[in-house]
Design an enzyme around this catalytic site. Structure first.
Site, PDB file in Angstrom:
ATOM      1  N   TYR A  68      65.761  76.620 -72.028  1.00 11.00           N
ATOM      2  CA  TYR A  68      64.925  77.520 -71.228  1.00 11.00           C
ATOM      3  C   TYR A  68      64.476  78.737 -72.036  1.00 11.00           C
ATOM      4  CZ  TYR A  68      63.090  79.904 -67.134  1.00 11.00           C
ATOM      5  OH  TYR A  68      62.243  80.516 -66.245  1.00 11.00           O
ATOM      6  N   TYR A  82      64.896  78.629 -59.012  1.00 10.23           N
ATOM      7  CA  TYR A  82      64.340  77.275 -58.978  1.00 10.23           C
ATOM      8  C   TYR A  82      65.141  76.521 -57.918  1.00 10.23           C
ATOM      9  CZ  TYR A  82      62.014  78.137 -63.490  1.00 10.23           C
ATOM     10  OH  TYR A  82      61.227  78.634 -64.510  1.00 10.23           O
ATOM     11  N   LYS A 128      57.197  76.134 -69.723  1.00 12.72           N
ATOM     12  CA  LYS A 128      57.001  75.854 -71.152  1.00 12.72           C
ATOM     13  C   LYS A 128      55.529  75.853 -71.608  1.00 12.72           C
ATOM     14  CE  LYS A 128      61.121  75.637 -72.558  1.00 12.72           C
ATOM     15  NZ  LYS A 128      61.374  77.054 -72.393  1.00 12.72           N
ATOM     16  N   PRO A 152      55.018  72.482 -64.872  1.00  6.10           N
ATOM     17  CA  PRO A 152      55.404  73.895 -65.017  1.00  6.10           C
ATOM     18  C   PRO A 152      56.895  74.185 -64.852  1.00  6.10           C
ATOM     19  CG  PRO A 152      54.199  73.550 -62.973  1.00  6.10           C
ATOM     20  CD  PRO A 152      54.119  72.270 -63.724  1.00  6.10           C
ATOM     21  N   HIS A 209      64.651  89.259 -68.528  1.00  6.40           N
ATOM     22  CA  HIS A 209      65.520  88.565 -67.562  1.00  6.40           C
ATOM     23  C   HIS A 209      66.656  87.887 -68.318  1.00  6.40           C
ATOM     24  CE1 HIS A 209      63.237  88.394 -63.540  1.00  6.40           C
ATOM     25  NE2 HIS A 209      62.785  89.414 -64.251  1.00  6.40           N
TER      26      HIS A 209
HETATM   27  P1  FAD Z   1      43.865  77.376 -71.661  1.00  6.56           P
HETATM   28  O1  FAD Z   1      44.597  78.514 -71.073  1.00  6.56           O
HETATM   29  O2  FAD Z   1      43.484  76.249 -70.770  1.00  6.56           O
HETATM   30  O3  FAD Z   1      42.566  77.955 -72.358  1.00  6.56           O
HETATM   31  C1  FAD Z   1      41.516  77.134 -72.784  1.00  6.56           C
HETATM   32  C2  FAD Z   1      40.233  77.920 -72.784  1.00  6.56           C
HETATM   33  O4  FAD Z   1      39.185  77.108 -73.278  1.00  6.56           O
HETATM   34  C3  FAD Z   1      39.818  78.356 -71.380  1.00  6.56           C
HETATM   35  O5  FAD Z   1      39.576  79.733 -71.377  1.00  6.56           O
HETATM   36  C4  FAD Z   1      38.561  77.532 -71.094  1.00  6.56           C
HETATM   37  O6  FAD Z   1      37.635  78.231 -70.295  1.00  6.56           O
HETATM   38  C5  FAD Z   1      38.046  77.267 -72.487  1.00  6.56           C
HETATM   39  N1  FAD Z   1      37.247  76.042 -72.596  1.00  6.56           N
HETATM   40  C6  FAD Z   1      37.472  74.830 -72.030  1.00  6.56           C
HETATM   41  N2  FAD Z   1      36.538  73.952 -72.379  1.00  6.56           N
HETATM   42  C7  FAD Z   1      35.690  74.601 -73.200  1.00  6.56           C
HETATM   43  C8  FAD Z   1      34.523  74.217 -73.898  1.00  6.56           C
HETATM   44  N3  FAD Z   1      34.048  72.974 -73.805  1.00  6.56           N
HETATM   45  N4  FAD Z   1      33.882  75.120 -74.666  1.00  6.56           N
HETATM   46  C9  FAD Z   1      34.363  76.396 -74.775  1.00  6.56           C
HETATM   47  N5  FAD Z   1      35.477  76.821 -74.136  1.00  6.56           N
HETATM   48  C10 FAD Z   1      36.131  75.929 -73.359  1.00  6.56           C
HETATM   49  N6  FAD Z   1      52.328  77.348 -67.541  1.00  6.56           N
HETATM   50  C11 FAD Z   1      53.486  77.892 -67.239  1.00  6.56           C
HETATM   51  O7  FAD Z   1      54.323  78.044 -68.136  1.00  6.56           O
HETATM   52  N7  FAD Z   1      53.729  78.311 -65.951  1.00  6.56           N
HETATM   53  C12 FAD Z   1      52.798  78.162 -64.939  1.00  6.56           C
HETATM   54  O8  FAD Z   1      53.042  78.544 -63.818  1.00  6.56           O
HETATM   55  C13 FAD Z   1      51.581  77.569 -65.229  1.00  6.56           C
HETATM   56  N8  FAD Z   1      50.635  77.370 -64.264  1.00  6.56           N
HETATM   57  C14 FAD Z   1      49.454  76.758 -64.607  1.00  6.56           C
HETATM   58  C15 FAD Z   1      48.482  76.533 -63.641  1.00  6.56           C
HETATM   59  C16 FAD Z   1      47.280  75.874 -63.962  1.00  6.56           C
HETATM   60  C17 FAD Z   1      46.228  75.627 -62.898  1.00  6.56           C
HETATM   61  C18 FAD Z   1      47.066  75.452 -65.300  1.00  6.56           C
HETATM   62  C19 FAD Z   1      45.765  74.723 -65.680  1.00  6.56           C
HETATM   63  C20 FAD Z   1      48.041  75.709 -66.257  1.00  6.56           C
HETATM   64  C21 FAD Z   1      49.235  76.341 -65.924  1.00  6.56           C
HETATM   65  N9  FAD Z   1      50.229  76.608 -66.876  1.00  6.56           N
HETATM   66  C22 FAD Z   1      51.391  77.174 -66.566  1.00  6.56           C
HETATM   67  C23 FAD Z   1      50.069  76.250 -68.246  1.00  6.56           C
HETATM   68  C24 FAD Z   1      49.624  77.440 -69.086  1.00  6.56           C
HETATM   69  O9  FAD Z   1      48.824  78.297 -68.348  1.00  6.56           O
HETATM   70  C25 FAD Z   1      48.915  76.838 -70.254  1.00  6.56           C
HETATM   71  O10 FAD Z   1      49.846  76.067 -70.994  1.00  6.56           O
HETATM   72  C26 FAD Z   1      48.225  77.851 -71.166  1.00  6.56           C
HETATM   73  O11 FAD Z   1      47.170  78.481 -70.488  1.00  6.56           O
HETATM   74  C27 FAD Z   1      47.692  77.140 -72.407  1.00  6.56           C
HETATM   75  O12 FAD Z   1      46.866  77.986 -73.108  1.00  6.56           O
HETATM   76  P2  FAD Z   1      45.638  77.422 -73.922  1.00  6.56           P
HETATM   77  O13 FAD Z   1      44.996  78.613 -74.519  1.00  6.56           O
HETATM   78  O14 FAD Z   1      46.101  76.329 -74.812  1.00  6.56           O
HETATM   79  O15 FAD Z   1      44.692  76.721 -72.853  1.00  6.56           O
HETATM   80  C1  DHB Z   2      56.358  80.975 -63.217  1.00  5.07           C
HETATM   81  C2  DHB Z   2      55.838  79.726 -63.369  1.00  5.07           C
HETATM   82  C3  DHB Z   2      56.651  78.707 -63.820  1.00  5.07           C
HETATM   83  O1  DHB Z   2      56.172  77.480 -64.000  1.00  5.07           O
HETATM   84  C4  DHB Z   2      57.970  78.931 -64.119  1.00  5.07           C
HETATM   85  O2  DHB Z   2      58.745  77.906 -64.533  1.00  5.07           O
HETATM   86  C5  DHB Z   2      58.472  80.192 -63.984  1.00  5.07           C
HETATM   87  C6  DHB Z   2      57.657  81.222 -63.530  1.00  5.07           C
HETATM   88  C7  DHB Z   2      55.485  82.064 -62.726  1.00  5.07           C
HETATM   89  O3  DHB Z   2      54.293  81.830 -62.498  1.00  5.07           O
HETATM   90  O4  DHB Z   2      55.995  83.162 -62.501  1.00  5.07           O
END
Ligand code: FAD
Ligand code: DHB
Length: 389
Positions: free
Chosen positions: A384, A200, A296, A292, A72
């Site tokens: 961004y 947005y 980031k 979100p 994009h």
């Molecule tokens: P996570 O993806 O949270 O992974 C952590 C892992 O650790 C999980 O699989 C979990 O099951 C595991 N875990 C937790 N506790 C334990 C334990 N005690 N023992 C063993 N395993 C454990 N970011 C965006 O940029 N855009 C979005 O639209 C967006 N939407 C989101 C919606 C939700 C509901 C959430 C929670 C986050 C969202 N995010 C979004 C943020 C993005 O998804 C996260 O920043 C990203 O997943 C971070 O990755 P991570 O691996 O650090 O953590």
């Molecule tokens: C999406 C989520 C976001 O938070 C964003 O800033 C852009 C895209 C998505 O889920 O597609």
């Protein structure tokens, strides 16, 4: 059992770190609480910065991303019917990639399986022991059996609700937090996206985001009060609200259909400092959360891995600790910049309940300024597409 690096959490940060370490001959064991299906069914982020794409290529998981991801070159910010295009390509020379977090995770699992990496699912009661000593270990229960995993280092990649951050004594960490008084209601649908590029939308009715995963799969969000329950949001109510937030010619012509996923996520800014305690390192959501707006979260998790993985390789293979000694400071420098951008985007685009009459004028004025100033658009575009590592 024994390994070089015990990785708590098999989300994107844990899997990517494991992949990069394994590629360099550093042994890992990933301990994941959920099933693989559960991890892969969590619909989350959708936009990858150019630096994230580069990191995934470096990890050997860039092929499908390069084939199926959608570059994009811009996005829109709107204020009712005013549409401001942020032309990333022209302003920064680069672009972002639309490729879902579920796809990133799928690719990482496949690569890890091909490498014969150890990823244990369904582990319970993980406890990190002696992280401030030279001989840390992790205890966990799998299929009713309590096991001890000895390791040289522990990577806490277990998200906001994991055990890693809480393992650091309270007097050894500082937390910074802002909780926003609304959440995002997200819907995934098998429909043609409302627009070719992300929108947005700030509007008199609140914030909305029109995003996508492909030409036939759309992802939309609207701002909702934190007290709202999913059951209160029928598909019909969602589509009606979304259309009132998007510019009228976009909302009026868009395709709608049954939702295939619907969830509410609260919005929060959070940082826990430092990212290291002894031989335990926090990575991704375990250390920080961004709202979100600005996409980031996943990108920041990848940038933490960028700062940590070579440092761990040097520490394990050469006993050189210079990289791990500076990991926290280097990663935090970038984390705070992304915190600032996500907070600014959130403030610029959402309606806050009970706000004064001045606030909505400030949002409108910011959008108008963006529409007229290339300097303002460039600043937004730079943040961004992702600041340099
Ligand atoms: P996570 O993806 O949270 O992974 C952590 C892992 O650790 C999980 O699989 C979990 O099951 C595991 N875990 C937790 N506790 C334990 C334990 N005690 N023992 C063993 N395993 C454990 N970011 C965006 O940029 N855009 C979005 O639209 C967006 N939407 C989101 C919606 C939700 C509901 C959430 C929670 C986050 C969202 N995010 C979004 C943020 C993005 O998804 C996260 O920043 C990203 O997943 C971070 O990755 P991570 O691996 O650090 O953590
Ligand atoms: C999406 C989520 C976001 O938070 C964003 O800033 C852009 C895209 C998505 O889920 O597609």
């Amino acid at each position: 059992m024994k390994t070089d690096v015990a990785i708590i959490g098999g989300g994107p940060s844990g899997l990517l770190l494991s992949q990069l370490l394994n590629k360099a001959g550093v042994a890992t064991v990933v301990l994941e609480r959920a099933t693989r299906d559960r991890v892969l069914s969590r619909i989350r982020a959708g936009v990858l910065e150019a630096g994230t794409v580069q990191m995934l290529r470096e990890a050997g998981v860039g092929d499908r991303l390069d084939r199926e991801g959608h570059p994009h070159e811009g996005c829109f910010l709107t204020d009712d019917d005013l549409m401001v295009r942020i032309n990333f390509k022209e302003l920064t020379g680069t672009s972002v990639m639309v490729y879902g977090q579920t796809e990133v995770t799928t690719d990482l699992y496949a690569a890890q399986d091909a490498m014969g990496a150890t990823i244990l699912h369904g582990v319970e009661d993980v406890v990190i022991q002696d992280a401030d000593s030279t001989a840390p270990y992790v205890e966990y229960t799998l299929d009713g059996v309590r096991t001890r995993l000895d390791c040289a280092y522990v990577a806490g990649c277990d998200g906001f609700h994991g055990v890693s951050r809480k393992t650091i004594p309270e007097d050894k960490r500082r937390e910074f937090e802002r909780v926003y008084p609304f959440g995002w209601l997200g819907v995934l649908s098998r429909t043609k996206p409302a627009h070719e590029e992300l929108i947005y939308a700030n509007s008199s009715n609140g914030f909305a985001l029109a995003s996508m995963r492909s030409d036939t799969l759309s992802r939309y969000y609207v701002q909702v009060p934190l007290t709202d329950k999913l059951e209160e949001w029928s598909d019909e109510r969602f589509w009606t609200m979304l259309k009132t937030c998007l510019p009228s010619d976009v909302g009026g012509n868009m395709e709608t259909g049954p939702s295939i996923e619907k969830s509410i996520a609260p919005l929060r800014s959070f940082v826990s400092e430092p990212l290291r305690w002894g031989r335990l390192f926090l990575v991704g959501d375990s250390a920080h959360i961004v709202p979100p707006t600005g996409a980031k979260g996943l990108n920041l998790a990848v940038s933490d891995v960028h700062y940590l993985y070579q440092a761990l390789i040097d520490a394990v293979k050469k006993g050189d600790t210079a990289g791990i000694d500076t990991y926290s400071d280097r990663a935090l420098m970038r984390i705070w910049k992304a915190m600032r951008f996500s907070w600014q985007m959130t403030t610029m685009l959402h309606r806050f309940d009970g706000e004064d009459s001045f606030a909505s004028q400030m949002r409108k004025s910011t959008l108008r300024h963006l529409s007229q100033s290339e300097t303002a658009r460039r600043d937004l575009a730079e943040n961004y597409i992702g600041l340099p590592f």
